[in-house]
Design an enzyme around this catalytic site. Structure first.
Site, PDB file in Angstrom:
ATOM      1  N   ASP A  21       0.825  -1.203   0.000  1.00 41.46           N
ATOM      2  CA  ASP A  21       0.000   0.000   0.000  1.00 41.46           C
ATOM      3  C   ASP A  21       0.866   1.263   0.000  1.00 41.46           C
ATOM      4  O   ASP A  21       1.988   1.248   0.509  1.00 41.46           O
ATOM      5  CB  ASP A  21      -0.887  -0.032   1.250  1.00 41.46           C
ATOM      6  CG  ASP A  21      -2.102   0.863   1.123  1.00 41.46           C
ATOM      7  OD1 ASP A  21      -2.288   1.475   0.051  1.00 41.46           O
ATOM      8  OD2 ASP A  21      -2.865   0.958   2.097  1.00 41.46           O
ATOM      9  N   GLY A  22       0.316   2.344  -0.562  1.00 42.97           N
ATOM     10  CA  GLY A  22       0.985   3.641  -0.480  1.00 42.97           C
ATOM     11  C   GLY A  22       1.591   4.144  -1.778  1.00 42.97           C
ATOM     12  O   GLY A  22       2.232   5.197  -1.800  1.00 42.97           O
ATOM     13  N   TRP A  26       2.866   8.014  -2.446  1.00 38.62           N
ATOM     14  CA  TRP A  26       4.289   8.161  -2.804  1.00 38.62           C
ATOM     15  C   TRP A  26       4.417   9.035  -4.057  1.00 38.62           C
ATOM     16  O   TRP A  26       5.259   9.924  -4.128  1.00 38.62           O
ATOM     17  CB  TRP A  26       4.879   6.769  -3.045  1.00 38.62           C
ATOM     18  CG  TRP A  26       6.347   6.730  -3.330  1.00 38.62           C
ATOM     19  CD1 TRP A  26       7.357   6.632  -2.423  1.00 38.62           C
ATOM     20  CD2 TRP A  26       6.963   6.767  -4.628  1.00 38.62           C
ATOM     21  NE1 TRP A  26       8.572   6.613  -3.069  1.00 38.62           N
ATOM     22  CE2 TRP A  26       8.359   6.689  -4.417  1.00 38.62           C
ATOM     23  CE3 TRP A  26       6.484   6.851  -5.939  1.00 38.62           C
ATOM     24  CZ2 TRP A  26       9.277   6.698  -5.473  1.00 38.62           C
ATOM     25  CZ3 TRP A  26       7.401   6.866  -6.982  1.00 38.62           C
ATOM     26  CH2 TRP A  26       8.771   6.798  -6.747  1.00 38.62           C
ATOM     27  N   HIS A  38       2.593   3.284  -8.998  1.00 35.50           N
ATOM     28  CA  HIS A  38       2.418   1.849  -9.241  1.00 35.50           C
ATOM     29  C   HIS A  38       3.613   1.278  -9.990  1.00 35.50           C
ATOM     30  O   HIS A  38       4.043   0.156  -9.753  1.00 35.50           O
ATOM     31  CB  HIS A  38       1.127   1.590 -10.029  1.00 35.50           C
ATOM     32  CG  HIS A  38      -0.110   1.986  -9.267  1.00 35.50           C
ATOM     33  ND1 HIS A  38      -0.276   1.700  -7.937  1.00 35.50           N
ATOM     34  CD2 HIS A  38      -1.228   2.658  -9.645  1.00 35.50           C
ATOM     35  CE1 HIS A  38      -1.444   2.164  -7.526  1.00 35.50           C
ATOM     36  NE2 HIS A  38      -2.037   2.756  -8.543  1.00 35.50           N
ATOM     37  N   LEU A 132      11.892 -19.660  -5.407  1.00 33.17           N
ATOM     38  CA  LEU A 132      10.813 -18.941  -4.730  1.00 33.17           C
ATOM     39  C   LEU A 132       9.452 -19.250  -5.358  1.00 33.17           C
ATOM     40  O   LEU A 132       9.325 -19.308  -6.584  1.00 33.17           O
ATOM     41  CB  LEU A 132      11.056 -17.424  -4.815  1.00 33.17           C
ATOM     42  CG  LEU A 132       9.974 -16.556  -4.160  1.00 33.17           C
ATOM     43  CD1 LEU A 132      10.094 -16.599  -2.642  1.00 33.17           C
ATOM     44  CD2 LEU A 132      10.063 -15.107  -4.634  1.00 33.17           C
TER      45      LEU A 132
HETATM   46  C1  FPP Z   1      -1.874   0.265  -3.288  1.00 29.58           C
HETATM   47  O1  FPP Z   1      -1.439   1.582  -3.307  1.00 29.58           O
HETATM   48  C2  FPP Z   1      -1.435  -0.427  -4.477  1.00 29.58           C
HETATM   49  C3  FPP Z   1      -2.252  -1.002  -5.421  1.00 29.58           C
HETATM   50  C4  FPP Z   1      -3.710  -1.037  -5.327  1.00 29.58           C
HETATM   51  C5  FPP Z   1      -1.707  -1.614  -6.616  1.00 29.58           C
HETATM   52  C6  FPP Z   1      -0.476  -2.417  -6.401  1.00 29.58           C
HETATM   53  C7  FPP Z   1       0.176  -2.630  -7.681  1.00 29.58           C
HETATM   54  C8  FPP Z   1       1.500  -2.664  -7.878  1.00 29.58           C
HETATM   55  C9  FPP Z   1       2.522  -2.543  -6.827  1.00 29.58           C
HETATM   56  C10 FPP Z   1       2.037  -2.811  -9.224  1.00 29.58           C
HETATM   57  C11 FPP Z   1       1.824  -4.059  -9.929  1.00 29.58           C
HETATM   58  C12 FPP Z   1       2.020  -5.326  -9.202  1.00 29.58           C
HETATM   59  C13 FPP Z   1       2.857  -6.298  -9.579  1.00 29.58           C
HETATM   60  C14 FPP Z   1       2.785  -7.663  -8.990  1.00 29.58           C
HETATM   61  C15 FPP Z   1       3.876  -6.074 -10.588  1.00 29.58           C
HETATM   62  P1  FPP Z   1      -2.532   2.721  -3.364  1.00 29.58           P
HETATM   63  O2  FPP Z   1      -2.752   3.063  -4.790  1.00 29.58           O
HETATM   64  O3  FPP Z   1      -3.736   2.271  -2.626  1.00 29.58           O
HETATM   65  O4  FPP Z   1      -1.795   3.874  -2.623  1.00 29.58           O
HETATM   66  P2  FPP Z   1      -2.477   5.002  -1.742  1.00 29.58           P
HETATM   67  O5  FPP Z   1      -3.114   4.305  -0.585  1.00 29.58           O
HETATM   68  O6  FPP Z   1      -1.320   5.855  -1.335  1.00 29.58           O
HETATM   69  O7  FPP Z   1      -3.455   5.722  -2.617  1.00 29.58           O
END
Ligand code: FPP
Length: 242
Positions: A21-22, A26, A38, A132
């Site tokens: 998350d985050g 960021w 992302h 892994l």
């Molecule tokens: C949460 O941050 C993150 C997500 C909902 C998406 C996660 C996706 C990735 C890390 C990229 C793709 C994944 C892989 C496996 C390559 P948020 O958007 O909720 O952040 P915020 O809470 O600061 O708004």
């Protein structure tokens, strides 16, 4: 498994599950669009697969896209899907190099056909690797997974294959997407949120939780080691007394 980490003998969790998350915050801090976050987050996932494995972790499961994430803007959803598309392609090569077995959990029926094709290819090609075990939760929701599992069991009851009395916890576990993966020992959520957000709700019943304020794109191997140290300070009793 015990391992010497920075001079300290630590018990390494076999399975680590992460809520990354985050990313959005960021990016915002850098005055950039959410998808920039992302993208940075996806890079960290790659690094984490290597770091976790080098520390002795055997299973790593990450929450890439939840069944609720469709509610985000069209732009953000298509940005994440495109990122995943490219990630899955690159992953075939990386997994082969690192001997990594990749699985994807979640409901595939709502995903674009080309993404489903890439997932199937990735799972087939990497099934022979014994490094892994990396699992990506994609269009995943714990309740949705249980819904699909329950439907599966109901079908077996309806056809007379099993009787309701024979339904036990093992059968339920075996009806979930995670059927051939052990339950997580440690769950990490970044960015200072203290919620489960529908992640592995059945599988996390006895898991230790570690929360950190670090935003996912800033997460490093040092943060992972910190989480493992925290895990070592806990005594797992599984409901019993010691
Ligand atoms: C949460 O941050 C993150 C997500 C909902 C998406 C996660 C996706 C990735 C890390 C990229 C793709 C994944 C892989 C496996 C390559 P948020 O958007 O909720 O952040 P915020 O809470 O600061 O708004």
């Amino acid at each position: 498994m015990e391992k010497l980490i920075d001079g300290e003998k630590l018990n390494i969790p076999q399975h680590v599950a992460i809520i990354m998350d985050g990313n959005g915050r960021w990016a915002k801090k850098r005055l950039m669009p959410r998808n920039f976050g992302h993208k940075a987050g996806a890079k960290v996932v790659e690094q984490m697969c290597e770091d976790a494995y080098n520390l002795g972790v055997k299973y790593l499961t990450v929450y890439a896209f939840s069944t609720e994430n469709w509610k985000r803007s069209v732009e953000e959803v298509s940005g994440i899907m495109n990122l995943l598309r490219h990630y899955l392609i690159d992953c075939i090569e990386r997994a082969s190099k690192n001997n990594m077995r990749v699985r994807v959990i979640g409901d595939r029926t709502a995903l674009d056909a080309d993404i489903v094709e890439k997932i199937e290819e990735l799972e087939t090609i990497t099934a022979k690797y014994d490094g892994l075990n990396f699992t990506i939760a994609l269009n995943y929701g714990g309740r949705d997974e249980l819904r699909r599992g329950v439907q599966d069991i109901a079908r077996k009851v309806a056809s007379g294959e099993i009787s309701p009395e024979t339904i036990d916890e093992a059968l339920i576990s075996a009806s979930l997407d995670t059927r051939d993966i052990p339950d997580p020992d440690l769950m990490i959520r970044t960015s200072g949120e203290y919620r489960l957000s529908n992640y592995l709700i059945w599988q996390l019943a006895y898991t230790e939780f570690y929360f950190t304020d670090v935003l996912w794109p800033d997460f490093t191997v040092e943060d992972l080691k910190e989480a493992i140290r925290y895990y070592n300070g806990r005594e797992r009793r599984y409901g019993g007394v010691k």
